[in-house]
Design a protein around this motif. Structure first.
Motif, PDB file in Angstrom:
ATOM      1  N   LEU A 104     120.162 -28.210 -74.458  1.00 53.51           N
ATOM      2  CA  LEU A 104     121.009 -27.589 -73.441  1.00 53.51           C
ATOM      3  C   LEU A 104     122.373 -27.237 -74.004  1.00 53.51           C
ATOM      4  O   LEU A 104     122.930 -26.184 -73.676  1.00 53.51           O
TER       5      LEU A 104
ATOM      6  N   ASP B 149     123.534 -23.564 -73.668  1.00 51.00           N
ATOM      7  CA  ASP B 149     124.532 -23.359 -72.632  1.00 51.00           C
ATOM      8  C   ASP B 149     125.954 -23.295 -73.181  1.00 51.00           C
ATOM      9  O   ASP B 149     126.844 -22.757 -72.542  1.00 51.00           O
ATOM     10  N   VAL B 150     126.172 -23.873 -74.352  1.00 50.53           N
ATOM     11  CA  VAL B 150     127.535 -23.926 -74.882  1.00 50.53           C
ATOM     12  C   VAL B 150     127.640 -23.262 -76.259  1.00 50.53           C
ATOM     13  O   VAL B 150     128.410 -22.331 -76.459  1.00 50.53           O
TER      14      VAL B 150
ATOM     15  N   GLU C 157     132.088 -32.452 -77.900  1.00 53.80           N
ATOM     16  CA  GLU C 157     132.239 -33.802 -77.350  1.00 53.80           C
ATOM     17  C   GLU C 157     132.155 -33.768 -75.825  1.00 53.80           C
ATOM     18  O   GLU C 157     131.539 -34.624 -75.210  1.00 53.80           O
ATOM     19  N   ALA C 158     132.804 -32.750 -75.225  1.00 55.71           N
ATOM     20  CA  ALA C 158     132.800 -32.658 -73.766  1.00 55.71           C
ATOM     21  C   ALA C 158     131.370 -32.517 -73.267  1.00 55.71           C
ATOM     22  O   ALA C 158     130.965 -33.195 -72.319  1.00 55.71           O
ATOM     23  N   ALA C 159     130.602 -31.646 -73.925  1.00 52.60           N
ATOM     24  CA  ALA C 159     129.217 -31.447 -73.493  1.00 52.60           C
ATOM     25  C   ALA C 159     128.421 -32.743 -73.655  1.00 52.60           C
ATOM     26  O   ALA C 159     127.659 -33.129 -72.775  1.00 52.60           O
ATOM     27  N   GLN C 160     128.643 -33.440 -74.766  1.00 48.61           N
ATOM     28  CA  GLN C 160     127.925 -34.696 -74.993  1.00 48.61           C
ATOM     29  C   GLN C 160     128.363 -35.765 -73.999  1.00 48.61           C
ATOM     30  O   GLN C 160     127.547 -36.522 -73.493  1.00 48.61           O
ATOM     31  N   ALA C 161     129.667 -35.789 -73.711  1.00 51.74           N
ATOM     32  CA  ALA C 161     130.210 -36.836 -72.847  1.00 51.74           C
ATOM     33  C   ALA C 161     129.670 -36.725 -71.426  1.00 51.74           C
ATOM     34  O   ALA C 161     129.720 -37.685 -70.672  1.00 51.74           O
ATOM     35  N   PHE C 162     129.167 -35.541 -71.049  1.00 53.35           N
ATOM     36  CA  PHE C 162     128.589 -35.415 -69.717  1.00 53.35           C
ATOM     37  C   PHE C 162     127.073 -35.578 -69.762  1.00 53.35           C
ATOM     38  O   PHE C 162     126.389 -35.290 -68.788  1.00 53.35           O
ATOM     39  N   GLY C 163     126.566 -36.004 -70.919  1.00 58.20           N
ATOM     40  CA  GLY C 163     125.145 -36.354 -71.003  1.00 58.20           C
ATOM     41  C   GLY C 163     124.218 -35.183 -71.234  1.00 58.20           C
ATOM     42  O   GLY C 163     123.044 -35.253 -70.885  1.00 58.20           O
ATOM     43  N   ALA C 164     124.724 -34.084 -71.821  1.00 56.87           N
ATOM     44  CA  ALA C 164     123.858 -32.931 -72.044  1.00 56.87           C
ATOM     45  C   ALA C 164     122.920 -33.176 -73.218  1.00 56.87           C
ATOM     46  O   ALA C 164     123.288 -33.811 -74.200  1.00 56.87           O
ATOM     47  N   LYS C 165     121.681 -32.672 -73.085  1.00 54.59           N
ATOM     48  CA  LYS C 165     120.729 -32.727 -74.196  1.00 54.59           C
ATOM     49  C   LYS C 165     121.139 -31.737 -75.266  1.00 54.59           C
ATOM     50  O   LYS C 165     121.793 -30.743 -74.978  1.00 54.59           O
TER      51      LYS C 165
END
Lengths: 305, 375
Positions: free
Chosen positions: A192, A196-197, A181-189
């Motif tokens: 990525l 990256d995660v 969720e954190a990665a999505q909430a910052f707009g990551a594709k």
């Protein structure tokens, strides 16, 4: 009513042989070339050089004195038993099959982690691949590729793929959903997030998979000796056929040494990123400390009560 | 509501014009969660109607620069609402308009850009990437935006400085305590300069003392940055301490929306009344909430009408009118009233006098109301 399941399977194999022979010939040729070059590289150098390389790898991956000393001593023992060429032949078969199993298994695992439908289809297939007695793979493999190293490698790959798929999928799926969720909430594709995660966090699990793949591949080495794959499998099969206890034991011992070595080295690799990151960080912190020393510690812009 | 008017700093008049229009406008939000498609033959017939209504027809508006608190117990739908604002969860029905943009209509690429540039999030369990250093964690949003390494690391260091962790940029998250980790979470959301912060129970996992520190930090950051914050909590004390506006949720429905004072003075139903009864009023009410405009004659006529100020002011020999700032909690002012003073001037942080606080008003606000809804 009797169902002739075995007969159907046999006719499928026959059909494949009749229509896809060129394809299997190509694969056989390619595999022979690859294994041949790996084996050549391992043999052309002096055994002591290879032992030094193997020992250095163990030292780098595990950072353990015990395992490093063991590696050196164990490979010297193999050399003195006169099984060096056979061991290198088996090692090259293992390396090539493991590389192939990972190249197929890890992407499949990622795909299965990202799509529940793929995962649902894949699960029974993997069960079948893993639970089928290994000798059964050898029969069609010999039909397709003839006797020698290639059917051994083919059977090994089929047998060794499941843990690569399963543990990759598990590693990605078990990730904390809040991190996703954190990665999505910052707009990551998605790509990525994966790079990256998800993959870095799944790395320890994937390395456990690699370790399992190697162990399964090694266990196939002896079985592959039955179809003329040579190497340590050949030594053991020969020992059994001639009721030669000494020869059989030496061959078996060499397999054990190879197994322990590969297990420890790949087991150490799962914690490697952490170790490397730590040393990298310490270096950075030292550099930062050096840069800051002249002034006092930077004050936080907002004091907190 | 006069308290709202008084809290706005007078020199920000121009911004005041903007704040009149809602910045975030959510209308008739509904979210129904359906169980995963039933594979079992037995449950087939009932699976369609079995959807669980997590959020039921909720509407609200948030003004620019305000802290909007969504308060409710677990299962009240508050976390679902906050996730609908940045579409981590898509609403089943209803619309969300942020700064004039219909969030529901954004295509995937625009949605990513919108999340990255406008609306960031802070998580209950911090959501820090364990394999990245603090610096890389905080720089994550900027990395996604395609900012070059040097610029984004400078920006991330600056953000870490703001939360008091500027000297630990290369540490890993697992080396920090919970409170410090949430500071990193806060820094990560600040580093992107996004105008809206979504905070999903950010301090719930922290010890009470650390929680107070973090609330204080948030208040101080908010004073400087004036972000628009949507803050989810299950703690009414926290809601009242931080919230300019509070929306109370229960079982997916909105029960009441208003300021802390509104909830205290006129709880909409017994559920809120029960909550309010346990609140320490003197600790959650600010001077700014209770301040009244001057009524002409009594201007510049503070404590001197009643008694001398209890504590002499430090900045001058001549005792002046007793004054306090808008964010001071009433508990800290009680000694002044106990000393016989019956009115205190309330100033903003620049020292501008905005209004006055009378003992009558304070004691009225502190005394529990008689139950409107029956015990």
């Amino acid at each position: 009513m009797e169902l002739n399941v075995g007969g159907w399977f046999e006719s499928l194999i026959n059909w494949c042989l009749a229509n896809l022979g060129w394809f299997f010939d190509g694969i056989a040729w390619l595999t022979t070339q690859i294994v041949g070059s790996v084996e050549f590289a391992l043999i052309v150098l002096h055994p002591l050089v290879i032992i030094a390389l193997l020992t250095a790898t163990a030292a780098f991956m595990t950072r353990s004195i015990g395992i490093t000393v063991f590696s050196a001593a164990a490979f010297l023992l193999i050399l003195s038993m006169g099984l060096w060429l056979e061991t290198m032949a088996s090692l090259s078969i293992v390396l090539v099959s493991v590389a192939a199993a990972l190249l197929i298994g890890v992407p499949l695992g990622i795909w299965a982690a990202l799509s529940s439908a793929v995962s649902a289809v894949m699960r029974p297939v993997l069960d079948l691949m893993q639970a089928m007695p290994v000798f059964v793979y050898l029969i069609p493999a010999v039909f397709f590729f003839g006797v020698g190293q290639v059917p051994g490698i083919a059977a090994t790959i089929v047998f060794a793929i499941p843990p690569a798929v399963r543990l990759t999928e598990l590693g990605i799926r078990q990730m904390d959903s809040e991190l996703l969720e954190a990665a999505q909430a910052f707009g990551a594709k998605k790509s990525l997030i994966l790079r990256d995660v998800q993959l870095p966090l799944a790395f320890p699990s994937i390395m456990v998979g690699v370790n399992q793949v190697i162990m399964l591949a090694l266990s196939m080495v002896v079985v592959a000796g039955l179809v003329g794959a040579g190497g340590l499998g050949g030594v053991v099969v020969q020992g059994v056929a001639q009721l030669d206890t000494a020869r059989g034991f030496e061959g078996g011992l060499a397999v054990v040494i190879l197994a322990v070595y590969l297990d420890r080295v790949t087991g150490g690799a799962s914690s490697l990123p952490g170790v490397l990151r730590k040393s990298n960080r310490l270096r950075k912190e030292r550099a930062a400390a050096k840069a800051i020393t002249p002034q006092a510690n930077p004050e936080p812009a907002l004091a907190v009560h | 509501m006069n308290a709202m008017y008084l809290e706005a700093p007078t020199q920000d008049r121009k911004e005041d014009m903007n704040t009149a229009a809602p910045f975030i406008k959510a209308e008739h939000l509904t979210k129904i969660f359906y169980p995963p498609r039933a594979r079992s033959l037995l449950s087939r017939k009932s699976s369609l109607q079995n959807g669980f209504k997590a959020v039921d027809d909720v509407s609200f508006e948030v003004k620019r620069g305000e802290i909007f608190v969504i308060m409710g117990l677990s299962g009240s739908g508050k976390s679902t609402i906050i996730r609908m604002l940045n579409r981590l969860i898509d609403a089943t029905q209803g619309s969300i308009v942020i700064d004039g943009k219909d969030v529901g209509a954004l295509d995937p690429a625009k949605l990513r850009a919108f999340r990255n540039e406008t609306i960031n999030m802070v998580f209950q369990h911090f959501g820090l990437f364990p394999h990245k250093s603090l610096l890389d964690n905080v720089a994550f949003g900027l990395k996604i935006r395609g900012v070059d390494r040097q610029t984004r690391e400078a920006k991330a260091t600056e953000a870490l400085n703001l939360v008091g962790l500027g000297d630990r940029t290369h540490a890993m998250p697992d080396q920090l305590s919970g409170g410090m980790r949430q500071r990193v979470g806060l820094a990560r959301a600040l580093a992107t300069d996004a105008e809206i912060l979504l905070m999903d129970e950010p301090f719930s996992a922290l010890d009470p003392l650390i929680r107070q520190d973090m609330q204080q930090l948030l208040i101080e950051l908010q004073r400087n940055f004036k972000k628009t914050i949507v803050f989810v909590t299950h703690d009414l004390d926290e809601a009242m301490h931080l919230g300019d506006q509070i929306m109370v949720m229960k079982e997916g429905k909105q029960i009441q929306r208003g300021t802390a004072l509104d909830l205290l003075e006129s709880p909409a139903d017994p559920y809120i009344e029960k909550f309010v009864a346990e609140v320490n009023r003197s600790k959650v009410l600010h001077a700014g909430m209770l301040a009244e405009p001057f009524t002409g004659a009594d201007h510049e006529d503070g404590c001197r009408t009643g008694a001398r100020p209890v504590t002499p002011t430090t900045d001058g020999a001549e005792p002046r009118v007793q004054h306090t700032t808008t964010t001071t909690v009433i508990a800290d002012l009680l000694p002044v009233f106990a000393g016989g003073c019956d009115r205190i001037h309330v100033t903003n942080h620049q020292g501008l006098v905005l209004g006055q606080l009378t003992a009558k008003k304070v004691f009225a606000a502190l005394s529990p109301k008689e139950s409107v809804h029956g015990a």
